[in-house]
Design a protein around this motif. Structure first.
Motif, PDB file in Angstrom:
ATOM      1  N   TYR A   1       0.809  -1.304   0.086  1.00 28.15           N
ATOM      2  CA  TYR A   1       0.023  -0.015   0.051  1.00 28.15           C
ATOM      3  C   TYR A   1       0.584   1.316   0.088  1.00 28.15           C
ATOM      4  O   TYR A   1       0.702   2.184  -0.890  1.00 28.15           O
ATOM      5  CB  TYR A   1      -1.030   0.147   1.178  1.00 28.15           C
ATOM      6  N   ALA A   2       1.827   1.199   0.791  1.00 29.27           N
ATOM      7  CA  ALA A   2       2.900   2.398   0.889  1.00 29.27           C
ATOM      8  C   ALA A   2       3.440   2.600  -0.619  1.00 29.27           C
ATOM      9  O   ALA A   2       3.608   3.741  -0.945  1.00 29.27           O
ATOM     10  CB  ALA A   2       3.847   2.390   2.189  1.00 29.27           C
ATOM     11  N   GLN A   3       4.005   1.465  -1.241  1.00 25.57           N
ATOM     12  CA  GLN A   3       4.466   1.424  -2.489  1.00 25.57           C
ATOM     13  C   GLN A   3       3.636   2.077  -3.552  1.00 25.57           C
ATOM     14  O   GLN A   3       4.068   2.922  -4.100  1.00 25.57           O
ATOM     15  CB  GLN A   3       4.991   0.080  -2.837  1.00 25.57           C
ATOM     16  N   GLU A   4       2.384   1.531  -3.486  1.00 26.55           N
ATOM     17  CA  GLU A   4       1.408   1.946  -4.427  1.00 26.55           C
ATOM     18  C   GLU A   4       1.065   3.563  -4.154  1.00 26.55           C
ATOM     19  O   GLU A   4       0.869   4.099  -5.288  1.00 26.55           O
ATOM     20  CB  GLU A   4       0.091   1.374  -4.093  1.00 26.55           C
ATOM     21  N   LYS A   5       0.992   4.029  -3.047  1.00 24.14           N
ATOM     22  CA  LYS A   5       0.925   5.521  -2.798  1.00 24.14           C
ATOM     23  C   LYS A   5       1.924   6.277  -3.126  1.00 24.14           C
ATOM     24  O   LYS A   5       1.887   7.478  -3.084  1.00 24.14           O
ATOM     25  CB  LYS A   5       0.154   5.623  -1.340  1.00 24.14           C
ATOM     26  N   GLY A   6       3.001   5.786  -3.549  1.00 27.25           N
ATOM     27  CA  GLY A   6       4.359   6.475  -3.793  1.00 27.25           C
ATOM     28  C   GLY A   6       4.924   7.146  -2.453  1.00 27.25           C
ATOM     29  O   GLY A   6       5.684   8.024  -2.604  1.00 27.25           O
ATOM     30  N   ILE A   7       4.871   6.380  -1.295  1.00 24.72           N
ATOM     31  CA  ILE A   7       5.255   7.030   0.002  1.00 24.72           C
ATOM     32  C   ILE A   7       6.823   6.478   0.128  1.00 24.72           C
ATOM     33  O   ILE A   7       7.269   5.613  -0.450  1.00 24.72           O
ATOM     34  CB  ILE A   7       4.509   6.697   1.139  1.00 24.72           C
ATOM     35  N   GLU A   8       7.560   7.497   0.417  1.00 23.14           N
ATOM     36  CA  GLU A   8       9.167   7.192   0.715  1.00 23.14           C
ATOM     37  C   GLU A   8       9.431   5.803   1.667  1.00 23.14           C
ATOM     38  O   GLU A   8       8.904   6.188   2.938  1.00 23.14           O
ATOM     39  CB  GLU A   8       9.717   8.301   1.070  1.00 23.14           C
ATOM     40  N   ILE A   9       9.716   4.876   1.393  1.00 24.63           N
ATOM     41  CA  ILE A   9       9.954   3.617   2.189  1.00 24.63           C
ATOM     42  C   ILE A   9      11.491   3.698   2.551  1.00 24.63           C
ATOM     43  O   ILE A   9      12.478   3.741   1.553  1.00 24.63           O
ATOM     44  CB  ILE A   9       9.646   2.356   1.657  1.00 24.63           C
ATOM     45  N   VAL A  10      11.797   3.924   3.822  1.00 18.46           N
ATOM     46  CA  VAL A  10      13.257   4.028   4.570  1.00 18.46           C
ATOM     47  C   VAL A  10      13.699   2.619   4.685  1.00 18.46           C
ATOM     48  O   VAL A  10      14.924   2.375   4.250  1.00 18.46           O
ATOM     49  CB  VAL A  10      13.203   4.653   5.822  1.00 18.46           C
ATOM     50  N   THR A  11      12.972   1.555   5.038  1.00 17.09           N
ATOM     51  CA  THR A  11      13.429   0.033   5.150  1.00 17.09           C
ATOM     52  C   THR A  11      12.743  -0.498   4.320  1.00 17.09           C
ATOM     53  O   THR A  11      11.284  -0.517   4.492  1.00 17.09           O
ATOM     54  CB  THR A  11      13.588  -0.198   6.683  1.00 17.09           C
ATOM     55  N   ASP A  12      13.301  -1.754   4.076  1.00 23.58           N
ATOM     56  CA  ASP A  12      12.363  -3.115   3.780  1.00 23.58           C
ATOM     57  C   ASP A  12      11.570  -3.621   5.031  1.00 23.58           C
ATOM     58  O   ASP A  12      11.960  -3.056   6.007  1.00 23.58           O
ATOM     59  CB  ASP A  12      13.197  -4.115   3.061  1.00 23.58           C
ATOM     60  N   ILE A  13      10.841  -4.746   4.886  1.00 21.93           N
ATOM     61  CA  ILE A  13      10.309  -5.182   5.922  1.00 21.93           C
ATOM     62  C   ILE A  13      11.292  -5.785   6.725  1.00 21.93           C
ATOM     63  O   ILE A  13      12.406  -6.636   6.122  1.00 21.93           O
ATOM     64  CB  ILE A  13       9.309  -6.178   5.785  1.00 21.93           C
ATOM     65  N   GLN A  14      11.593  -5.363   7.973  1.00 22.17           N
ATOM     66  CA  GLN A  14      12.533  -6.028   8.672  1.00 22.17           C
ATOM     67  C   GLN A  14      12.035  -7.056   9.850  1.00 22.17           C
ATOM     68  O   GLN A  14      11.073  -6.755  10.600  1.00 22.17           O
ATOM     69  CB  GLN A  14      13.089  -5.051   9.728  1.00 22.17           C
ATOM     70  N   PHE A  15      12.719  -8.276   9.840  1.00 26.40           N
ATOM     71  CA  PHE A  15      12.587  -9.491  10.712  1.00 26.40           C
ATOM     72  C   PHE A  15      10.849  -9.824  10.703  1.00 26.40           C
ATOM     73  O   PHE A  15      10.395 -10.431  11.799  1.00 26.40           O
ATOM     74  CB  PHE A  15      12.839  -9.051  12.210  1.00 26.40           C
TER      75      PHE A  15
END
Length: 135
Positions: free
Chosen positions: A102-116
């Motif tokens: 959802y964050a990717q689709e909205k073009g939101i800046e992602i700081v980290t990939d999913i962690q753990f």
């Protein structure tokens, strides 16, 4: 044990400050833009009231979130109030992968990939770092 000994043994019980978070303030530079962005992120309507020209409490379950241009805490400075550089709280999700997509689709800046397989971090338009965490 007398009252003084009880207070010494349990100093937290003597505090008038509750162990309960009421609301978390997020510094923003443009209150209307921030309101719209956070409402979109959280699936809320954008009719959240802006109070006193600089505060916007969001309708939340649990602890509150208040967007604030922080006029008293640096908001009047040319760069505005400083952004939150270390996530100070987390938004919860029941579906971490869907939240990331959802964050990717909205073009939101992602700081980290999913962690753990438990959390990831995004940035809002004011560069505040926000954690999204599996409930």
């Amino acid at each position: 044990m007398n009252e003084q000994e009880q207070q010494a043994a349990s100093p937290a019980a003597a505090s008038p400050i509750k162990n309960k978070i009421g609301s978390v303030f997020i510094p923003v530079s443009d209150i209307e833009k921030a309101r719209d962005w956070y409402c979109s992120l959280l699936g809320l309507t954008t009719d959240c009231e802006i109070m006193n020209g600089h505060l916007c409490p969001l309708p939340m379950d649990g602890a509150g979130v208040i967007l604030d241009t922080m006029p008293m805490w640096g908001g009047k400075e040319p760069g505005g109030a400083p952004a939150i550089q270390t996530p100070a709280f987390m938004f919860l999700t029941n579906d971490l992968a869907a939240s990331y997509a959802y964050a990717q689709e909205k073009g939101i800046e992602i700081v980290t990939d999913i962690q753990f397989d438990h959390w990831f971090v995004i940035k809002d338009p004011d560069q505040n770092k926000l954690m999204i965490c599996r409930e």
